[in-house]
Design an enzyme around this catalytic site. Structure first.
Site, short mmCIF file in Angstrom:
data_model
loop_
_atom_site.label_atom_id
_atom_site.label_comp_id
_atom_site.label_asym_id
_atom_site.label_seq_id
_atom_site.Cartn_x
_atom_site.Cartn_y
_atom_site.Cartn_z
N PRO A 1 -8.62 26.61 31.85
CA PRO A 1 -7.67 26.59 32.98
C PRO A 1 -6.45 25.73 32.68
O PRO A 1 -6.55 24.52 32.56
CB PRO A 1 -8.48 25.99 34.14
N GLU A 2 -5.31 26.39 32.49
CA GLU A 2 -4.06 25.66 32.34
C GLU A 2 -3.16 26.09 33.50
O GLU A 2 -3.62 26.75 34.42
CB GLU A 2 -3.46 25.94 30.97
N LYS B 1 -1.73 21.60 37.44
CA LYS B 1 -3.10 22.09 37.37
C LYS B 1 -3.89 21.78 38.65
O LYS B 1 -5.10 21.91 38.68
CB LYS B 1 -3.80 21.50 36.13
N ASN C 1 -4.39 22.23 26.51
CA ASN C 1 -4.53 22.18 25.06
C ASN C 1 -4.13 23.48 24.37
O ASN C 1 -3.55 23.46 23.29
CB ASN C 1 -5.97 21.80 24.71
#
Ligand SMILES: [Zn+2]
Length: 278
Positions: A2-3, A51, A176
């Site tokens: 999840p970004e 986020k 990431n």
């Protein structure tokens, strides 16, 4: 992973499922909200900030409650493994194992189920800023401000660009995967100090474009390829050949996260101030 784009998509799912609806029931399975009952509350809107997910609600009219004190926000964060799913009433909840459920919100038209959510909290909407005010500009938000993001990054020139892009105080939404992919596409080693990155504005603009391209779909691709195994240049590809030069992609620790990179396409600069793109 999840970004910012996943969180943006999730906010839209909740918006479609619940916005305007009056809740017919709620079931919180976290200690801090175990006694909370949102039955009769109305969902105003669902939004994302970086986020963070924000489900804005209005409490039922009480005898004393001033209008401004009836606006509440159910905050949640997906971190690495959280998710929200919306189901039709009566539909089987097939998303995740039941023991991961943290909250269930029921409305006449949909049931929203939150799995493995983090930082679940009900706060007055007026206090959202106290929770989120530290965040840098949101790459996918109405407040997106690339100049401010560059300014915040540049304020810490000695920090590695790999860590700086993940720091949500600089810009909100990069995780990431996008960090690794953006730096590969810019030919910049993740260890490069921010002050030595040749074109910070270009790096920030590319991050925004990559996230924006994945709005509206759940498959995160930075290559334009959507089939399994083709969606990234370096992320998750340790020891596989670089799509540009054939060199084996490396995976190393950077700060408290791992990073994926190509040692040829992303040469490490010799010392601070040395451009990686001469
Ligand atoms: Zn390469």
């Amino acid at each position: 992973m999840p970004e910012g784009d996943t969180v943006w998509n999730t906010a839209r799912v909740l918006q479609r499922a619940l916005a305007g609806a009056r809740l017919t029931g709620s079931d919180f399975r976290v200690p801090q909200l175990a006694a909370t009952d949102l039955t009769g509350w109305t969902v105003r809107e669902s939004a994302s900030r970086g986020k963070h997910l924000l489900l804005r609600l209005t409490a039922p009219t009480g005898r004393d409650a001033a209008a401004s004190r009836r606006d509440w926000t159910l905050h949640s964060h997906l971190r690495m493994d959280g998710a929200w799913r919306a189901y039709a009433p009566g539909e089987r909840w097939a998303g995740r194992p039941a023991h991961l459920i943290r909250v269930v919100l029921r409305s006449p038209g949909a049931v929203a189920v939150g799995y493995h959510l983090h930082e679940l909290a009900l706060i007055p909407t007026a206090e959202e800023e106290s929770l989120l005010g530290h965040l840098g500009p949101d790459l996918l938000g109405p407040d997106w401000d690339p100049d401010e993001a560059v300014r915040r990054l540049a304020a810490h020139p000695d920090q590695s660009i790999g860590e700086a892009l993940l720091d949500q105080r600089n810009l909100a939404g990069v995780g990431n995967l996008y960090k690794c992919e953006v730096l590969f596409l810019r030919g910049v080693s993740p260890w490069t100090p921010v002050g030595a990155v040749p074109d910070l504005a270009g790096t920030v603009a590319l991050a925004q474009r990559l996230l924006a391209a994945n709005r509206g779909r759940w498959t995160q691709s930075t290559t334009g390829v959507l089939r399994r195994g083709g969606t990234s240049y370096v992320y998750g590809r340790r020891a596989q050949p670089c799509r540009r030069c054939g060199t084996a992609i490396r995976k190393d620790e950077l700060g408290d996260r791992v990073t994926y990179w190509c040692p040829v396409c992303q040469p490490e600069c010799e010392r601070r101030g040395t451009s990686t793109n001469p």
